[in-house]
Design an enzyme around this catalytic site. Structure first.
Site: not given
Length: 458
Positions: A42, A47, A50, A178, A182, A436, A441
């Site tokens: 990681c 992670c 990246k 993934y 990525e 909002h 939302e």
């Protein structure tokens, strides 16, 4: 029997370091062995680096959108070596922080490779042996190349791509998972000409179909050339370039080929089989719900167990194990409803069941879907879409899945995961006042189901 230490941890990644620190905090004598760099996948080559590259890639869209908001931006210029140097500085800082954490907790760090001799004994690469009451295997996983073919040695994996000396102007990405998605996206946005090839007919097998289709379209808009049903069969060096021959009969010349076709648990050569530890078909350490193998003194956490291969899961497993062994804790980690993200641009955030999975679990399923142009694009331009999806068990009204394709989807899904974990219903979502103007939302304003599935009578 007297042991040299209470806990010996093989691997100083996220899960191993957390287990070591917690165990030491309970008063255990802890030794950690790491042959590479402290921090694990990681921090060093996963992670963290990246995500830094992903951040860098998104400035291209910001520069392009700025004019619509009244900004005059000089033609931007990207410098790969500057990014690599900055990334390396941050990794060094984090690695040092991991070291400091071990030291402050009182865990000893040995920078050598360790292998298992038997259920209580380890041998260091320097020749010394150490006995331990408990052994924790936290060695993570490594990139798994496809079946070998001529010239595969010329390709690189996700381990090497972070430190390329020169930016690849033409990049071939092999794989549809993934990691492949990525890197294909971020290098395209940094200015590379990217071609992505895969055996499947779409990206991200296992994710919700609406998210897969949406991200496929976004990759195309980012400039990634997608070729489905094709894999490389040969790489040949042509000077500084690489000629890739594909299984569909095509060929292309690139500067680099990134093979991102999956990862394999890092158990080879650790001596686990000789100690009687059972491994599954993928080479992962088979463990029970308390992260203990079939040998009572040998445990494993993180990607090496091939359960859920995410850093926070490894950390939670490491903490639970240490609490169980030395603090009286139960040691069981709940692996249900774990949120995940794909850091493409836009991102995918997901928690709970996909629409297809829910149909297999419940008599009736309601699906709520919103697909809209994000507000920033109204002035900034661009065709990017945002997709939000709720999957609901119609019988109980419980929301069993949330899936988001959007900028900052990962940030939103972390909060949504709390609601899913608590068993929130669609009525609970409806009763929550919208904030909002935000993209999020939409999660609380979708009223009528877009699709309804009922299980066919048997």
């Amino acid at each position: 029997m007297a042991f040299d230490c209470d806990l010996f941890v093989i691997g100083a990644g996220s899960g191993g370091v957390r287990a070591a620190r917690v165990a030491a905090g309970h008063g255990a004598k802890v030794v950690v062995a790491e042959a590479f760099r402290v921090g694990g996948t990681c921090v060093i080559r996963g992670c963290v680096p990246k995500k830094l590259l992903v951040y860098a890639s998104r400035f291209a869209d910001d520069f392009a959108a700025a004019a619509g908001f009244g900004w005059t931006v000089e033609p931007p210029r990207f410098d790969w070596p500057t990014l690599v140097d900055a990334k390396n500085g941050e990794i060094a800082r984090l690695s040092a922080a991991y070291r400091a954490g071990l030291d402050q907790a009182g865990a000893a760090l040995i920078e050598e490779r360790a292998t298992v001799v038997d259920r209580h004994t380890l041998r260091l690469s320097g020749g010394r042996t150490i006995s331990a009451r408990h052994i924790l295997v936290a060695t993570g996983a490594r990139p798994e190349p496809p079946a070998r073919f001529p010239g595969l040695e010329f390709a690189i994996t996700s381990n090497e791509i972070f430190d390329l000396p020169a930016f690849p102007r033409r990049l071939l990405v092999v794989g549809g998972g993934y990691i492949a998605v990525e890197f294909a996206c971020l290098f395209a946005k940094l200015g590379a000409e990217v071609t992505q090839v895969m055996r499947a007919d779409n990206v991200l097998r296992g994710f919700d179909e609406d998210m897969r289709a949406g991200l496929r379209d976004e990759l195309g808009r980012a400039g990634v050339r997608l070729r489905f049903g094709a894999l490389p069969t040969r790489f040949e060096r042509r000077g500084e370039a690489l000629l890739a021959t594909l299984s569909d009969g095509g060929a292309l010349t690139v500067d680099q080929a990134l093979v991102a076709t999956g990862r394999r648990p890092n158990t080879a050569g650790l001596g686990l089989e000789a100690a009687g530890v059972a491994l599954d078909a993928a080479g992962a350490v088979a463990v029970d719900d308390r992260s203990t193998s079939n040998v009572a003194s040998i445990h494993a956490v993180g990607d090496v167990t091939n359960r859920i291969n995410l850093t926070p899961v490894a950390i939670r497993e490491g903490q639970a194990l240490a609490d169980h062994l030395f603090g009286g804790g139960k040691g069981v980690v709940d692996h249900r409803d774990v949120a995940s993200a794909v850091f493409a641009t836009p991102e995918i955030g997901a928690v709970g069941l996909t629409e297809a999975e829910a149909q297999q679990c419940f008599e009736a399923v309601d699906v709520y879907l919103a697909n809209f142009r994000p507000m920033k694009a109204t002035l900034g331009g661009g065709a990017e879409r945002t997709i939000m999806k709720l999957v609901v068990d119609a019988g109980s009204d419980r929301v069993v899945g949330v899936h988001i394709l959007a900028r900052e989807a990962a940030e939103m899904i972390q909060v949504a995961a709390i609601a899913i974990k608590m068993g929130a219903t669609k009525a609970d979502f409806d009763a929550t006042m919208a904030l909002h103007p935000t993209a999020a939302e939409e999660l609380v304003t979708m009223k009528a189901p877009t699709r309804r599935h009922r299980r066919a009578a048997s």
